[in-house]
Design a protein around this motif. Structure first.
Motif, short mmCIF file in Angstrom:
data_model
loop_
_atom_site.label_atom_id
_atom_site.label_comp_id
_atom_site.label_asym_id
_atom_site.label_seq_id
_atom_site.Cartn_x
_atom_site.Cartn_y
_atom_site.Cartn_z
N ASP A 419 32.83 52.07 46.31
CA ASP A 419 32.22 53.17 45.57
C ASP A 419 32.30 54.46 46.39
O ASP A 419 32.22 54.42 47.62
N PRO A 420 32.45 55.62 45.71
CA PRO A 420 32.43 56.90 46.42
C PRO A 420 31.10 57.07 47.16
O PRO A 420 30.05 56.64 46.68
N GLU A 421 31.15 57.73 48.28
CA GLU A 421 29.97 57.83 49.14
C GLU A 421 28.85 58.65 48.51
O GLU A 421 27.68 58.32 48.65
N PRO A 425 27.07 54.34 42.31
CA PRO A 425 27.97 53.18 42.35
C PRO A 425 28.21 52.64 40.94
O PRO A 425 27.49 52.97 39.99
N LEU A 426 29.24 51.82 40.81
CA LEU A 426 29.43 51.09 39.57
C LEU A 426 28.38 50.00 39.46
O LEU A 426 27.93 49.46 40.48
N ALA A 427 27.99 49.68 38.25
CA ALA A 427 27.13 48.51 38.04
C ALA A 427 28.05 47.29 37.94
O ALA A 427 29.06 47.32 37.24
N ARG A 428 27.69 46.23 38.65
CA ARG A 428 28.47 45.00 38.63
C ARG A 428 27.50 43.84 38.45
O ARG A 428 26.52 43.75 39.19
N GLY A 448 28.81 61.51 33.64
CA GLY A 448 29.06 62.86 34.11
C GLY A 448 30.39 63.06 34.80
O GLY A 448 31.16 63.97 34.45
N ALA A 449 30.72 62.21 35.77
CA ALA A 449 31.95 62.39 36.54
C ALA A 449 33.18 62.27 35.65
O ALA A 449 34.13 63.06 35.76
#
Length: 700
Positions: A419-421, A425-428, A448-449
């Motif tokens: 994940d980007p710092e 994060p992605l949900a997994r 948003g991103a």
């Protein structure tokens, strides 16, 4: 740029609408919206979020501004909505009315997804199969069978009717206007997805309703589409590091208007989500292997995509083994809670056990490898000149298999990537389905991103509008959710109605909080039985089906007879029965969930009381929301106050909007959740609601 000439054209268009529309009433909020839409769309990269309450006349406002700006800049105007009802209203009523009153001409197209159109190839295959003894009538292996089970007599009748209507040009293939409504199984057979379509190589290409619609879209000045289709287009690589312009016009040649824009965050997140049911995926590989064998045999090729059939078999077997190894690892390390109806393992801050991520990394490599090879296999089959029905069936099945493989590629990439710092994060997570099958999931937690990349940095200009975007005029939550540019305009327009005189908001003296489920259900039942006018038109909104059913079970039988509960009949039929009962002088009360709280139009006597049984907070077990909340907390922020409360406030405002639909409507909104007066956040929510008259009862 908004030039003086363009301003003059917009003023003239508005004047023609005002003079030509019987009963037109000038509304300051509408003229303000026209100005703000024009200003945003006329600016390169312009962006705005405009909250326009019911009665503002927002569709005519963005048509007046959008049409004139698009004409001046020689661009397309694309209006994206969340519902078919609004799309049809725009195409059948609002846009023709605008053009007529302005004496102007424009080509208008309604753009729909591929699945909303008939696939003539699949229709021919399904229709031809009825006269044969085999399931398909093509003498093929069961792996290519069209019918998953023998067709019912009604399916046969509907299929014959659709075939006859299409062949005699009595129906254009739009599934929403089909002369007979097919069941889910038949509809899936006679439509197609992008993967199952062979495009220009299909023998039925020139007769294809979908491609006829696409040609109309390419030639149109105004396109009306659903938000899902627009997001689908915008997430397709358009070349040269750009996005979109594959199904719809190129973004830099398009002015976008997103109506019902409060749906955009959720739809964007759903667009990027992916999942893999491990058991099903393994079984599908066995089926795929047999189809690939048929492809090598049909094309008479020894090597396709640099692989012999034996080498391809090894790759498929390796992928199958890797899926089984991941499933074995998950089952050994996770013991689902038997008390949970839908067991779930969610990675905290999106982080899964290391061994699962290692399996996912290997699966990503293996699946991407199979995807490249399978693409070559399908292309080879599709490009055959004399393949006949077997070629068509194989092309369809291999295309749909590629779609499933793509979902795996996206899931395993999401599971194995870092994940980007400085971003969420992605949900997994993993769920255990009712059939005891493990399902692996991945999803972004914020839109948003992605919207910044595919829309705001890509489009010529875009606005978003809805009756509810903010929380009492505060746009921070919505702006974060859709990645709104920092320089975007945000405006909350006032209601054109006299809400203080037309409606009152009541908070009865109920001393039970919603977390006491049984007691709160009983308190709702008691209040409804005693205080609701059962001889009038009412709407009662619930946050869960369980509570709706609890209340329905406890109501006196004479009250139950006047209830029309969501789920008992189709929504359109329920509404029709409700309207008929009110018009006949009988009382009728609708019981509904969230979907009844948005977009339902019941003016006048059809709805004189709206009862909101509970504040509409999101379900706390939602893995996407829970992951995002954890990330906010990890950064010292308060997810409840930043996300949950603003979103619940927006929904509450939306629910209140079901009551007053015109200048002549009157009624009351009853909130059976005392947290709005006992909790600090509740007081904030109450203040953010429209200026209804307040009646807050005191408890003993």
């Amino acid at each position: 740029m908004l030039t003086d000439d363009l301003k003059g054209d917009i003023r003239n268009a508005y004047a023609r609408i005002k003079d030509g529309l019987p009963g037109f009433r000038a509304r300051p909020a509408q003229t303000r919206m026209i100005a703000e839409v024009a200003r945003a769309l006329a600016q390169a990269g312009g962006a705005a979020a405009i909250e326009a309450p019911t009665g503002t006349g927002k569709s005519m406002a963005y048509l007046i501004a959008g049409m004139e700006v698009a004409r001046a800049q020689k661009k397309k105007l694309l209006i994206a909505t969340a519902t078919i009802a609004l799309q049809e209203q725009l195409v059948e009523r609002d846009i023709p009315l605008y053009l007529k009153l302005n004496g102007s001409h424009a080509k208008v197209a309604l753009a729909k997804g591929r699945g909303r159109y008939l696939c003539p190839r699949n229709l021919r295959m399904a229709s031809g199969s009825l006269g044969e003894s085999s399931q398909m009538g093509l003498g093929l292996d069961a792996d290519l069978a069209l019918w998953s089970k023998p067709p019912a007599e009604r399916d046969k009748q509907v299929l014959r009717k659709l075939t006859d209507s299409f062949d005699h040009n009595e129906w254009n293939g739009d599934m929403d206007a089909a002369p007979e409504t097919p069941g889910d199984m038949l509809r899936g057979m006679i439509t197609t997805s992008a993967g199952g379509c062979t495009g220009r190589r299909c023998a039925q290409f020139m007769a294809c309703p979908f491609f006829a619609a696409r040609r109309a879209v390419a030639d149109a000045d105004i396109i009306v589409a659903n938000q899902d289709l627009v997001l689908s287009d915008l997430t397709m690589p358009g070349g040269e590091d750009n996005w979109g312009g594959v199904i719809l016009p190129k973004p830099d040649d398009t002015l976008y208007v997103f109506d019902e824009a409060h749906h955009m965050p959720g739809k964007t997140i759903d667009r990027g989500a992916s999942d893999v049911a491990l058991g099903t995926a393994t079984r599908q590989i066995s089926r795929l292997a047999r189809q690939v064998h048929a492809a090598y045999s049909l094309t008479d090729k020894e090597v396709i995509g640099k692989l012999t059939l034996d080498a391809g078999d090894e790759k498929l077997q390796g992928l199958s083994d890797a899926l089984e190894e991941l499933e074995r690892d998950i089952r050994q390390s996770w013991l689902p809670d038997p008390a949970q109806t839908e067991p779930m393992y969610r990675g905290s801050l999106g982080q899964l056990p290391d061994s699962w991520m290692q399996h996912a990394s290997m699966l990503y490599i293996a699946t991407a490898d199979v995807q490249r090879w399978l693409t070559a296999v399908r292309r080879t089959v599709t490009e055959m000149s004399e393949g006949g029905p077997t070629q068509e069936a194989l092309s369809r099945e291999l295309g749909m298999a590629l779609e499933r493989i793509d979902r795996q590629v996206r899931t395993w990439h999401a599971w194995s990537s870092d994940d980007p710092e400085h971003a969420p994060p992605l949900a997994r997570w993993v769920t255990l389905a009712h059939d005891q099958q493990l399902v692996c999931h991945a999803s972004a937690v914020s839109a948003g991103a992605l919207l910044r990349t595919i829309l705001w940095d890509n489009a010529s200009a875009a606005i978003m509008t809805s009756a509810t975007l903010s929380a009492g005029g505060n746009f921070r939550g919505f702006a974060d959710a859709v990645g709104l540019p920092d320089d975007a305009v945000t405006i909350s327009l006032p209601s054109p109605f006299d809400l203080g005189a037309q409606a009152r908001l009541e908070v009865p003296a109920i001393d039970v909080m919603p977390d006491a489920r049984e007691q709160h259900a009983q308190a709702i039942t008691d209040w409804l039985a005693e205080h609701l006018d059962w001889d009038a038109g009412n709407l009662v909104l619930f946050t869960s089906r369980a509570k709706l059913e609890r209340v329905l079970q406890r109501l006196p039988i004479d009250k139950v007879r006047k209830v029309r509960a969501q789920g008992s009949l189709a929504k359109t039929q329920l509404i029709a029965e409700h309207i008929a009962a009110i018009e006949a002088g009988k009382g009728s009360t609708l019981f509904g969930l969230a979907s009844f709280g948005e977009g339902l139009d019941l003016p006048g006597k059809l709805c004189e009381t709206v009862v909101i049984t509970q504040l509409p907070f999101a379900v706390p077990t939602d893995p996407v929301g829970a992951t995002y909340a954890e990330w906010l907390e990890s950064r010292g922020r308060n997810p409840f106050l930043e996300v949950a409360v603003p979103e619940a406030t927006r929904l509450l405002t939306q629910y209140c909007g079901r009551l007053i639909r015109s200048e002549t409507d009157h009624g009351r909104i009853v909130l059976l959740d005392r947290r709005v007066v006992t909790r600090h956040y509740g007081t904030q929510m109450l203040k953010a609601l429209p200026p209804f008259q307040r009646v807050i009862e005191r408890t003993a």
